[in-house]
Design a protein around this motif. Structure first.
Motif, mmCIF file in Angstrom:
data_model
loop_
_atom_site.group_PDB
_atom_site.id
_atom_site.type_symbol
_atom_site.label_atom_id
_atom_site.label_comp_id
_atom_site.label_asym_id
_atom_site.label_seq_id
_atom_site.Cartn_x
_atom_site.Cartn_y
_atom_site.Cartn_z
ATOM 1 N N ALA A 282 0.891 -1.236 -0.136
ATOM 2 C CA ALA A 282 0.018 0.114 -0.194
ATOM 3 C C ALA A 282 0.877 1.347 0.078
ATOM 4 O O ALA A 282 0.528 2.329 -0.548
ATOM 5 C CB ALA A 282 -0.945 -0.028 1.144
ATOM 6 N N TRP A 283 1.984 1.241 0.734
ATOM 7 C CA TRP A 283 2.865 2.366 0.644
ATOM 8 C C TRP A 283 3.505 2.767 -0.579
ATOM 9 O O TRP A 283 3.628 3.621 -1.220
ATOM 10 C CB TRP A 283 4.015 2.085 1.699
ATOM 11 C CG TRP A 283 5.353 2.800 1.783
ATOM 12 C CD1 TRP A 283 5.299 4.180 2.098
ATOM 13 C CD2 TRP A 283 6.474 2.557 1.197
ATOM 14 N NE1 TRP A 283 6.353 4.620 1.822
ATOM 15 C CE2 TRP A 283 7.226 3.644 1.079
ATOM 16 C CE3 TRP A 283 7.025 1.418 0.555
ATOM 17 C CZ2 TRP A 283 8.607 3.686 0.567
ATOM 18 C CZ3 TRP A 283 8.553 1.505 0.123
ATOM 19 C CH2 TRP A 283 9.088 2.557 0.339
ATOM 20 N N LYS A 284 3.860 1.431 -1.231
ATOM 21 C CA LYS A 284 4.569 1.555 -2.510
ATOM 22 C C LYS A 284 3.587 1.891 -3.701
ATOM 23 O O LYS A 284 4.020 2.940 -4.538
ATOM 24 C CB LYS A 284 5.095 -0.016 -2.789
ATOM 25 C CG LYS A 284 5.957 0.055 -4.408
ATOM 26 C CD LYS A 284 7.239 0.686 -4.294
ATOM 27 C CE LYS A 284 7.893 0.493 -5.873
ATOM 28 N NZ LYS A 284 9.108 1.271 -5.792
ATOM 29 N N PHE A 285 2.298 1.164 -3.855
ATOM 30 C CA PHE A 285 1.637 1.402 -5.147
ATOM 31 C C PHE A 285 0.474 2.138 -4.634
ATOM 32 O O PHE A 285 0.042 2.718 -5.779
ATOM 33 C CB PHE A 285 1.074 -0.117 -5.258
ATOM 34 C CG PHE A 285 2.225 -0.907 -6.138
ATOM 35 C CD1 PHE A 285 2.521 -0.662 -7.167
ATOM 36 C CD2 PHE A 285 2.712 -1.885 -5.044
ATOM 37 C CE1 PHE A 285 3.616 -1.724 -7.603
ATOM 38 C CE2 PHE A 285 3.719 -2.487 -5.444
ATOM 39 C CZ PHE A 285 4.307 -2.535 -6.879
ATOM 40 N N SER A 286 0.201 2.665 -3.475
ATOM 41 C CA SER A 286 -1.053 3.527 -3.234
ATOM 42 C C SER A 286 -0.607 4.580 -2.527
ATOM 43 O O SER A 286 -1.685 5.461 -2.155
ATOM 44 C CB SER A 286 -2.155 2.407 -2.442
ATOM 45 O OG SER A 286 -2.639 1.294 -2.980
ATOM 46 N N GLN A 287 0.654 4.800 -2.313
ATOM 47 C CA GLN A 287 1.213 5.998 -1.500
ATOM 48 C C GLN A 287 0.497 6.172 -0.418
ATOM 49 O O GLN A 287 0.098 7.526 0.157
ATOM 50 C CB GLN A 287 0.946 7.418 -2.612
ATOM 51 C CG GLN A 287 1.399 7.085 -4.025
ATOM 52 C CD GLN A 287 3.212 6.933 -3.992
ATOM 53 O OE1 GLN A 287 3.891 7.770 -3.395
ATOM 54 N NE2 GLN A 287 3.591 5.914 -4.637
ATOM 55 N N THR A 306 5.238 8.356 2.815
ATOM 56 C CA THR A 306 5.707 8.782 1.507
ATOM 57 C C THR A 306 6.347 10.075 1.400
ATOM 58 O O THR A 306 7.357 10.532 0.601
ATOM 59 C CB THR A 306 4.484 8.538 0.356
ATOM 60 O OG1 THR A 306 3.357 9.311 0.857
ATOM 61 C CG2 THR A 306 4.143 7.207 0.458
ATOM 62 N N THR A 307 5.877 10.931 2.255
ATOM 63 C CA THR A 307 6.400 12.515 2.475
ATOM 64 C C THR A 307 7.083 12.411 3.620
ATOM 65 O O THR A 307 6.173 12.946 4.565
ATOM 66 C CB THR A 307 5.265 13.499 2.171
ATOM 67 O OG1 THR A 307 4.769 13.149 1.004
ATOM 68 C CG2 THR A 307 5.835 14.719 1.988
ATOM 69 N N PRO A 308 8.307 12.416 3.721
ATOM 70 C CA PRO A 308 9.074 12.685 4.809
ATOM 71 C C PRO A 308 9.000 13.942 5.630
ATOM 72 O O PRO A 308 8.524 14.955 5.007
ATOM 73 C CB PRO A 308 10.514 12.356 4.748
ATOM 74 C CG PRO A 308 10.591 11.534 3.385
ATOM 75 C CD PRO A 308 9.261 12.070 2.534
ATOM 76 N N ARG A 309 8.717 14.037 6.936
ATOM 77 C CA ARG A 309 8.553 15.061 7.828
ATOM 78 C C ARG A 309 9.009 14.991 9.057
ATOM 79 O O ARG A 309 8.999 13.927 9.651
ATOM 80 C CB ARG A 309 7.079 15.712 7.687
ATOM 81 C CG ARG A 309 6.034 14.639 7.858
ATOM 82 C CD ARG A 309 4.660 15.011 7.204
ATOM 83 N NE ARG A 309 3.822 14.011 7.621
ATOM 84 C CZ ARG A 309 3.423 13.051 7.076
ATOM 85 N NH1 ARG A 309 4.220 12.684 5.845
ATOM 86 N NH2 ARG A 309 2.505 12.223 7.247
ATOM 87 N N GLN A 310 9.407 16.045 9.828
ATOM 88 C CA GLN A 310 10.264 16.127 10.866
ATOM 89 C C GLN A 310 9.381 15.293 12.129
ATOM 90 O O GLN A 310 9.861 14.479 12.817
ATOM 91 C CB GLN A 310 10.533 17.358 11.569
ATOM 92 C CG GLN A 310 11.475 17.429 12.758
ATOM 93 C CD GLN A 310 12.712 16.715 12.344
ATOM 94 O OE1 GLN A 310 13.288 17.119 11.382
ATOM 95 N NE2 GLN A 310 13.497 16.257 13.206
ATOM 96 N N PRO A 316 14.840 11.291 6.573
ATOM 97 C CA PRO A 316 14.934 12.094 5.434
ATOM 98 C C PRO A 316 14.177 11.302 4.190
ATOM 99 O O PRO A 316 13.997 11.820 3.005
ATOM 100 C CB PRO A 316 16.244 12.452 5.032
ATOM 101 C CG PRO A 316 17.262 11.567 5.693
ATOM 102 C CD PRO A 316 16.419 10.950 6.800
ATOM 103 N N GLU A 317 14.170 10.001 4.177
ATOM 104 C CA GLU A 317 13.969 9.233 3.092
ATOM 105 C C GLU A 317 12.408 8.538 3.372
ATOM 106 O O GLU A 317 11.829 8.349 4.584
ATOM 107 C CB GLU A 317 14.604 7.877 3.135
ATOM 108 C CG GLU A 317 16.001 8.215 2.794
ATOM 109 C CD GLU A 317 17.014 8.471 3.966
ATOM 110 O OE1 GLU A 317 16.594 8.223 4.922
ATOM 111 O OE2 GLU A 317 18.130 8.772 3.749
ATOM 112 N N PRO A 318 11.598 8.529 2.225
ATOM 113 C CA PRO A 318 10.448 7.734 2.532
ATOM 114 C C PRO A 318 10.750 6.216 2.974
ATOM 115 O O PRO A 318 11.769 5.775 2.603
ATOM 116 C CB PRO A 318 9.702 7.682 1.250
ATOM 117 C CG PRO A 318 10.347 8.570 0.367
ATOM 118 C CD PRO A 318 11.876 8.826 1.061
ATOM 119 N N GLY A 319 9.496 5.444 3.320
ATOM 120 C CA GLY A 319 9.484 4.277 4.140
ATOM 121 C C GLY A 319 8.646 3.767 4.800
ATOM 122 O O GLY A 319 7.798 4.655 5.272
#
Length: 341
Positions: A282-287, A306-310, A316-319
């Motif tokens: 879901a993270w990879k294909f449905s954002q 999917t949008t890194p934030r503090q 700093p990376e999506p995951g």
């Protein structure tokens, strides 16, 4: 003439299934010069789980008394599993792929193979072979599934799986052990993981982007580092799993729930707690992007970014971030549910 066709059909369909669905590869994957088969423009076909994929195999001419045989190359045992054999008029399917494969046959020269409802285990190399006495020739094609690789370890810590346990653990999380090619591609896309894990061929690796002391030292270059083949029964490592697109939806239920309450909240809506592979998909294909930790079916707590934030982990990376395996009695998290289509 009709009698000859009937005899050819009976010979084709009467081939003993036990001895003909597995054989050693013969010859090279593709001859240097093809007389009857057209070289495919694109030797790799890209698809996703659940889709329909067609592997092209087209003849430029029809030799007399020919057969076309499709097989899947199995590098782990140096063999091939036969999928389908046709003589242009009749065909016979073989093996576990049998219910999901057919010949496209859009014209008399077309022997392309169509696979419906593509599964994770369908990825790999396929061979279309023209069997014509002394003039046999073949082409090879690769079926590539778009997907995501993720590291996995059980609740009792790292390096607990032998090979068979790792394979089963990935399957329980709606995935399968990754191939080396899948792990390598994930490394090129940023996968950096210091724990070594099993992959499908029984070897053990770990991907490193940022060289550091606990992960082989700073002097080693980045790359997919290898422990090579290990004892599948005795040696213990983590697992690298691979999953592809979902046939369903993952969604979040907010709340302060313990594990049992989270599972019940999903069931109340006709769903089930999501598996780790389903959350990654879901993270990879449905954002899917949520800053909320939620229970999953294996008892872990994770959340997809999917949008890194503090304020959401600070990385700093999506995951897919993980809180590990907290006590199942904690009423701190919501739940990630999965409902199939």
């Amino acid at each position: 003439m009709h009698r000859l066709l009937l005899l050819g059909c009976l010979w084709l369909l009467a081939a003993p299934p036990g001895s003909s669905i597995f054989q050693r590869p013969t010859g090279t994957p593709a001859p240097l010069h093809l007389q009857y088969l057209l070289e495919p423009l694109h030797p790799t076909v890209h698809t996703q789980r659940g889709a329909t994929a067609t592997l092209p195999c087209v003849l430029r001419a029809l030799p007399r008394n020919y057969r076309v045989k499709w097989s899947k190359v199995e590098p782990a045992n140096y063999g091939e599993n036969i999928i389908i054999i046709t003589n242009g008029l009749f065909h016979k399917n073989y093996g576990p792929l049998s219910p999901r494969v057919r010949l496209r046959h859009s014209h008399r020269y077309d022997a392309s193979l169509t696979i419906s409802d593509v599964a994770l285990e369908d990825e790999g190399r396929y061979r279309c072979q023209l069997v014509n006495g002394l003039e046999d020739e073949s082409i090879s094609l690769n079926l590539h599934l778009e997907g995501v690789v993720f590291p996995y370890q059980p609740s009792n810590g790292r390096y607990k799986f032998n090979y068979h346990e790792a394979k089963r653990a990935c399957e329980q999380q709606d995935s399968r052990l990754a191939t080396y090619q899948q792990l390598y591609k994930a490394w090129t896309e940023g996968l950096d993981w210091c724990n070594a894990g099993w992959i499908l061929d029984g070897t053990v690796h770990y991907p490193i982007i940022n060289s550091r002391e606990p992960c082989g030292g700073r002097l080693l270059l980045p790359g997919v580092r290898s422990y090579g083949a290990r004892d599948k029964q005795k040696d213990r490592f983590d697992a690298f799993c691979f999953t592809s697109a979902l046939q369903g939806q993952v969604y979040f239920i907010r709340g302060h729930l313990n594990f049992k309450e989270a599972a019940q909240a999903c069931r109340n809506q006709g769903a089930a707690l999501a598996k780790v592979g389903q959350l990654y998909s879901a993270w990879k294909f449905s954002q899917l992007d949520r800053c909320d930790g939620g229970w999953l079916a294996d008892g872990s707590v994770r959340y997809p970014i999917t949008t890194p934030r503090q304020r959401c982990g600070g990385l700093p990376e999506p995951g897919v971030r993980s809180f590990g395996f907290p006590s199942k009695e904690m009423r701190t998290y919501g739940s990630y549910c999965f409902v199939g289509k």
